[in-house]
Scaffold this motif. Sequence first.
Motif, PDB file in Angstrom:
ATOM      1  N   ASP A   1       0.858  -1.165   0.000  1.00  0.00           N
ATOM      2  CA  ASP A   1       0.000   0.000   0.000  1.00  0.00           C
ATOM      3  C   ASP A   1       0.913   1.241   0.000  1.00  0.00           C
ATOM      4  OD1 ASP A   1      -2.359   1.599   0.471  1.00  0.00           O
ATOM      5  OD2 ASP A   1      -1.762   1.694   2.575  1.00  0.00           O
TER       6      ASP A   1
ATOM      7  N   ASP B   1      -0.119   5.174   0.893  1.00  0.00           N
ATOM      8  CA  ASP B   1      -0.263   6.167   1.964  1.00  0.00           C
ATOM      9  C   ASP B   1      -0.265   5.451   3.314  1.00  0.00           C
ATOM     10  OD1 ASP B   1      -0.445   8.656   3.075  1.00  0.00           O
ATOM     11  OD2 ASP B   1      -2.390   9.146   2.236  1.00  0.00           O
ATOM     12  N   GLY B   2       0.617   5.883   4.190  1.00  0.00           N
ATOM     13  CA  GLY B   2       0.747   5.242   5.496  1.00  0.00           C
ATOM     14  C   GLY B   2       1.786   4.133   5.508  1.00  0.00           C
TER      15      GLY B   2
ATOM     16  N   ASP C   1      -1.360  -0.345   5.992  1.00  0.00           N
ATOM     17  CA  ASP C   1      -1.532   0.319   7.293  1.00  0.00           C
ATOM     18  C   ASP C   1      -2.977   0.300   7.768  1.00  0.00           C
ATOM     19  OD1 ASP C   1      -2.339   2.241   5.306  1.00  0.00           O
ATOM     20  OD2 ASP C   1      -2.232   3.792   6.851  1.00  0.00           O
ATOM     21  N   ARG C   2      -3.886  -0.284   6.987  1.00  0.00           N
ATOM     22  CA  ARG C   2      -5.290  -0.278   7.395  1.00  0.00           C
ATOM     23  C   ARG C   2      -5.775  -1.706   7.603  1.00  0.00           C
ATOM     24  NH1 ARG C   2      -8.125   4.824   6.278  1.00  0.00           N
ATOM     25  NH2 ARG C   2      -9.845   3.709   7.236  1.00  0.00           N
TER      26      ARG C   2
ATOM     27  N   ASP D   1      -6.602  -3.234   3.829  1.00  0.00           N
ATOM     28  CA  ASP D   1      -5.398  -3.999   3.466  1.00  0.00           C
ATOM     29  C   ASP D   1      -5.415  -5.402   4.082  1.00  0.00           C
ATOM     30  OD1 ASP D   1      -4.225  -1.734   2.113  1.00  0.00           O
ATOM     31  OD2 ASP D   1      -3.719  -0.905   4.067  1.00  0.00           O
TER      32      ASP D   1
HETATM   33 MG    MG Z   1      -2.799   3.169   3.406  1.00  0.00          MG
END
Ligand code: MG
Length: 272
Positions: A23, A25-26, A216-217, A221
């Motif tokens: 992923d 972002d994050g 990060d989710r 994810d």
């Molecule tokens: Mg993310």
Amino acid sequence: MKASRTASPGASIAECYAGLVLDLDGVCYRAAEPIPGVAGALEAIRDRGVAVTFATNNASKTPAAVAHQLRDLGVPATGDDVVTSSVATAELVTPGQRCLVIGMDGLREPLRDRGAVLVDDHRTADVVAVGMDRGLTWSDLRRATLALRRGARFLGTNPDATFPEPEGQVPGNGATLAALTTASGRQPEIVGKPRPTLFEAARARLPDGPVMMVGDRLDTDVVGAAALGWDTALVLSGVTTADEASLADPPPTYVLDDVGGLLAPAPPEAPV
Ligand SMILES: [Mg+2]
């Protein structure tokens, strides 16, 4: 189905896999800010023969634009290394099909590359493809609704209800899809995480063998990848806290501070 791979003693977590889906972002950056150490960690992971591809629900940017952003952070990448929810949406369209599009270049360009014919006339549309569109008008919703009521296939790049901006959360593509669902009585086929299509498009870009999702989710994810039987690494460099991770169901295979954690030694009973 889980493939098995025997990592040599002392191998890192990353080396238990033929490929990783990351992923963005994050994981690789936070908003526009780099996450320290990511470029070096990804270089080390690739040097050890582990393939890496990037997958994002962001539908508004082209893979080339995302790759450019990664290179700015010091991560070598080309558009071929990046799968957006728009690219995975375009892969569902048959070349020659007529698509009425709500979306920006990030969606229009992959559809054209696929051989779709972009149309404005709701009467001729085979497909209505809907992604984040900052120029959205009532007229767009009108045409899309009419096409959907005529039976056009309804594709949505991603279900994200909101989109983060510095001033707060603003309407995301899920909000547009909700308007069209209300007006048409139709439900979209959603492409992005946690649904399988984007994961499968990323998988297709990696070599045979076990793969792991790094995100990060938990709700996108981890949940989406675990549903496909993949191992998952939750990184705490984004939106999820360690407390939230400890309560996760399903639990991630690994909980790591950041991408650099993939270089830690694999546990002896590495679950691949
Ligand atoms: Mg993310």
